[in-house]
Scaffold this active site. Structure first.
Site, short mmCIF file in Angstrom:
data_model
loop_
_atom_site.label_atom_id
_atom_site.label_comp_id
_atom_site.label_asym_id
_atom_site.label_seq_id
_atom_site.Cartn_x
_atom_site.Cartn_y
_atom_site.Cartn_z
N SER A 1 0.80 -1.00 -0.14
CA SER A 1 0.07 -0.04 -0.01
C SER A 1 0.82 1.22 0.02
O SER A 1 1.51 1.55 -0.96
CB SER A 1 -0.97 -0.14 1.13
OG SER A 1 -1.65 1.01 1.39
N HIS A 2 0.80 1.96 0.93
CA HIS A 2 1.33 3.39 1.00
C HIS A 2 2.77 3.20 1.51
O HIS A 2 3.42 4.26 1.67
CB HIS A 2 0.59 4.31 2.07
CG HIS A 2 0.34 3.67 3.50
ND1 HIS A 2 -0.74 2.66 3.38
CD2 HIS A 2 0.92 3.75 4.61
CE1 HIS A 2 -0.59 2.33 4.79
NE2 HIS A 2 0.15 2.92 5.37
N ASP B 1 -0.99 1.46 -4.02
CA ASP B 1 -1.70 0.68 -4.80
C ASP B 1 -3.22 1.37 -5.29
O ASP B 1 -3.97 0.41 -5.92
CB ASP B 1 -1.95 -0.74 -3.97
CG ASP B 1 -2.71 -0.49 -2.73
OD1 ASP B 1 -2.61 0.83 -2.12
OD2 ASP B 1 -3.30 -1.34 -2.16
N LYS C 1 -11.70 -0.24 -1.16
CA LYS C 1 -11.74 1.40 -1.29
C LYS C 1 -11.17 1.99 -2.61
O LYS C 1 -10.01 0.97 -3.26
CB LYS C 1 -10.86 2.23 0.05
CG LYS C 1 -9.44 1.77 0.17
CD LYS C 1 -9.16 2.38 1.48
CE LYS C 1 -7.66 2.43 1.73
NZ LYS C 1 -7.41 0.84 2.38
N ASP D 1 -5.53 2.71 -3.86
CA ASP D 1 -6.91 2.36 -2.89
C ASP D 1 -7.16 3.93 -2.27
O ASP D 1 -8.29 4.09 -1.78
CB ASP D 1 -6.99 1.18 -2.28
CG ASP D 1 -6.14 0.83 -1.21
OD1 ASP D 1 -5.08 1.63 -0.95
OD2 ASP D 1 -6.08 -0.07 -0.70
N ARG D 2 -5.99 4.51 -1.85
CA ARG D 2 -6.28 5.63 -1.21
C ARG D 2 -6.35 6.93 -1.83
O ARG D 2 -5.70 6.86 -2.96
CB ARG D 2 -5.06 5.86 0.04
CG ARG D 2 -4.83 4.72 0.91
CD ARG D 2 -3.79 4.97 2.02
NE ARG D 2 -3.78 4.15 3.02
CZ ARG D 2 -3.47 4.05 4.44
NH1 ARG D 2 -2.80 5.32 4.46
NH2 ARG D 2 -3.54 3.26 4.93
N ASP E 1 -2.41 6.56 -3.66
CA ASP E 1 -1.24 5.83 -2.87
C ASP E 1 -0.54 4.71 -3.71
O ASP E 1 -0.94 4.61 -4.83
CB ASP E 1 -1.44 5.12 -1.31
CG ASP E 1 -2.58 4.07 -1.68
OD1 ASP E 1 -3.27 3.77 -2.78
OD2 ASP E 1 -2.59 3.18 -0.81
C1 G16 Z 1 -5.40 -0.63 5.33
C2 G16 Z 1 -6.56 -0.96 5.41
C3 G16 Z 1 -7.52 -0.05 5.75
C4 G16 Z 1 -6.96 0.50 6.96
C5 G16 Z 1 -5.75 1.22 6.81
C6 G16 Z 1 -4.94 1.84 8.17
O1 G16 Z 1 -5.13 0.49 4.31
O2 G16 Z 1 -7.00 -1.55 4.10
O3 G16 Z 1 -8.87 -0.50 5.82
O4 G16 Z 1 -7.88 1.73 7.44
O5 G16 Z 1 -4.97 -0.08 6.48
O6 G16 Z 1 -4.70 0.59 9.17
P1 G16 Z 1 -3.96 0.87 10.39
O7 G16 Z 1 -4.28 2.29 11.22
O8 G16 Z 1 -3.97 -0.20 11.12
O9 G16 Z 1 -2.30 1.20 9.88
P2 G16 Z 1 -3.98 0.29 3.22
O10 G16 Z 1 -4.28 1.53 2.26
O11 G16 Z 1 -2.88 0.40 3.89
O12 G16 Z 1 -4.13 -1.10 2.51
#
Ligand code: G16
Length: 543
Positions: A113-114, A279, A376, A281-282, A277
């Site tokens: 992800s990010h 991937d 998302k 989704d953000r 981000d």
């Molecule tokens: C993932 C989850 C999201 C979550 C986020 C933050 O996002 O898919 O649903 O809100 O992590 O998680 P945490 O607060 O536990 O770090 P992503 O974009 O990283 O896949």
């Protein structure tokens, strides 16, 4: 066919977090590490023989190697067909779209992800179910259980697939379709949004800057914004996906997307700024000199949903994660629809969407989406903003300010304390948990505690219960402080503190967020003893 069965032994650290398994690349590069996890996914599933698997990732370092291994393991384990994005690329929402469109058995998405990418940075893998969304907890727990008992994995060793070449190939008895990663997703977007109106908006001189942060959405944004919607070339910046994201941190927030923030300030800034981000989704949305919090973005989009053709019939319901601000709840109340409060993690929205209970979902962590897929979706949020800007012909700031005037403003901020020691962070949370009874009804100056608990969620569809999802301290005026540990980091622990206060009076909607929340921020430190225990006088990141 040459299927090898190789002996292996468990790795103790393969428990998936908030969204799949995320580790340093060097961890994934250990012999058998990826293979073990992939075999554990397959071993926890039933009935996939001859079925279709979708495969792709955000293009980060190790993506290609992982795609090659997973293709060969899918062939050896009996999948009938794999749909793989060309060059191994599929954004997370596009993977969800493809899984649903082609009724695949499930999908594997490669991304952290990010989190940054590169030989010494992060890699990740997650499994998505046939509905298109992240595997629910019972599935991730089963995968973890398999990973702790694994003794062998199966891999095909007779040939290779050219993932750069579109079209059909074979790997042993398994068909491999290398697909255009953008086409299906772009087609879906065109069904949901008023493309002619957005085209007219761009034709009228509306200016936008979309920062793809050298991550996966570059090709999607070029194809949709510039090619299909007529935004001038150069609207999309940093649009070439790079294995290390150009050395950046592909996290669309005020800290990591600082170039975009700078470009959006000044009298001559574009009308709309957006970033996504690693991937895809953000998303982050900015107006000229104006930041839209993800919580407000969800609320504004929900309030204006009917302006987009795909949502002209209205919303069935809204869902938000518990730490997300309650701005969306006010919209739901005004619309006469339900608003669900779930734990952090997109996987908790899947059942609500499948059951037709929620149409829009959102999280404070820069995630917004709808039931068009089960992830998302960063570009979706940007396109919905464009759709409403095209319909209302106002500036982003005007739209948000009018929203606050109508519904009141939920001042909201998240303070992250990154790279804490795990024991230190666990200790802080354990002591907070231990103090919940004592906190109830306690008074701190003007703030009287009305509720103090550790959030637990019972899924209204399947009755499954998720405990310990974050500590909430709610005060009698509705203000809240929420504490939880991140489930997506790969180094130490990150404490997240979420602070929220509702302000109904439009005359008081102009304050700086950190100033408006200063009293609660001090209280958050006092209640948890953050500075005292961690030695940190300030958070690492404020959003
Ligand atoms: C993932 C989850 C999201 C979550 C986020 C933050 O996002 O898919 O649903 O809100 O992590 O998680 P945490 O607060 O536990 O770090 P992503 O974009 O990283 O896949």
């Amino acid at each position: 066919m040459p299927i090898l069965v190789r002996p292996t032994a468990p790795f103790a650290d393969q428990k998936p977090g908030t969204s799949g398994l995320r580790k340093k690349v060097t961890v994934f590069q250990q012999p058998n590490y990826l293979e073990n996890f992939v075999q554990s996914i397959f071993d926890s599933l039933e009935g996939f023989g001859g079925q279709t698997l979708v495969l792709g990732g955000d293009g980060r370092f190790f993506n290609r190697e992982a795609v090659d291994i997973i293709l060969r393991m899918a062939a050896a384990n009996g999948f009938g067909r794999v749909l793989v994005g060309q060059r191994g690329i599929l954004s997370t929402p596009a993977a969800s779209c493809v899984i649903r469109k082609y009724r695949a058995f499930g999908g594997i998405v490669l991304s952290a992800s990010h989190n940054p990418g590169g030989p010494h940075e992060d890699f990740g893998i997650k499994y998505n179910i046939g509905a298109g969304g992240p595997a629910p907890e019972k599935v991730t727990e089963a995968i973890y259980a398999q990973s702790q008992a694994i003794g062998e994995y199966r891999i095909f060793e007779g040939g290779a697939v050219d993932i750069d070449r579109l079209g059909s190939q074979r790997l042993g008895e398994m068909a491999v379709e290398v697909i255009d990663p953008v086409a299906d997703y772009a087609g879906l977007m065109e069904e949901l949004f008023d493309f002619p109106a957005i085209r007219a908006l761009f034709a009228s001189g509306f200016r936008m800057r979309y920062d793809a942060m050298h991550a996966v959405t570059g090709p999607y944004a070029h194809a949709i914004l510039e090619d299909r919607l007529g935004a001038p070339a150069g609207t999309v910046v940093n649009g070439t996906p790079l294995p290390d994201f150009g050395g950046g941190h592909p996290d669309p927030n005020l800290v990591h997307a600082r170039d975009l923030v700078a470009a959006m300030s000044g009298a001559d800034a574009p009308d709309l700024g957006a970033a996504s981000d690693g991937d895809g989704d953000r998303n982050m949305i900015l107006g000229r000199n104006f930041y839209v919090t993800p919580s407000d973005s969800l609320a504004v989009l929900a309030a204006n949903a009917r302006l987009a053709p795909g949502y002209a019939g209205g919303l069935a319901g809204i869902a938000r994660s518990m730490p997300t601000s309650q701005a969306a709840d006010r919209v739901a109340a005004a619309l006469g629809i339900r608003c669900f409060e779930t734990p952090t993690g997109w996987k908790f929205f899947g059942n609500l969407m499948d059951a037709g209970l929620a149409t829009f979902c959102g999280e404070e962590s820069f995630g917004t989406g709808s039931n068009h897929v089960r992830e998302k979706d960063g570009l979706w949020a940007v396109l919905l903003w464009l759709n409403l800007l095209a319909a209302r012909r106002q500036q982003v700031e005007q739209i948000v300010r009018q929203h606050w005037a109508t519904y009141g403003r939920n001042y909201y901020s998240r303070h992250d304390y990154e790279a804490l020691g795990t024991a230190e962070a666990d200790g802080l949370m354990a002591d907070l948990r231990g103090s919940l009874t004592e906190l109830r009804s306690k008074r701190f100056g003007e703030y009287v505690v009305r509720l103090a608990d550790d959030f637990a969620y019972t899924d209204p569809v399947d009755g499954s219960v998720s405990m310990k999802q974050g500590i909430r301290v709610v005060f009698s005026d509705g203000s809240r402080i929420v504490y939880r540990l991140s489930g997506t980091g790969t180094e130490g622990a990150t404490l997240r503190v979420y602070v929220e206060r509702f302000e109904p009076d439009p005359a008081k909607h102009d304050q700086d967020t950190q100033v408006a929340l200063a009293g609660l921020i001090r209280l958050a430190d006092e209640i948890a003893g953050i500075a005292l225990r961690t030695g940190r006088s300030a958070p690492t990141v404020i959003t």
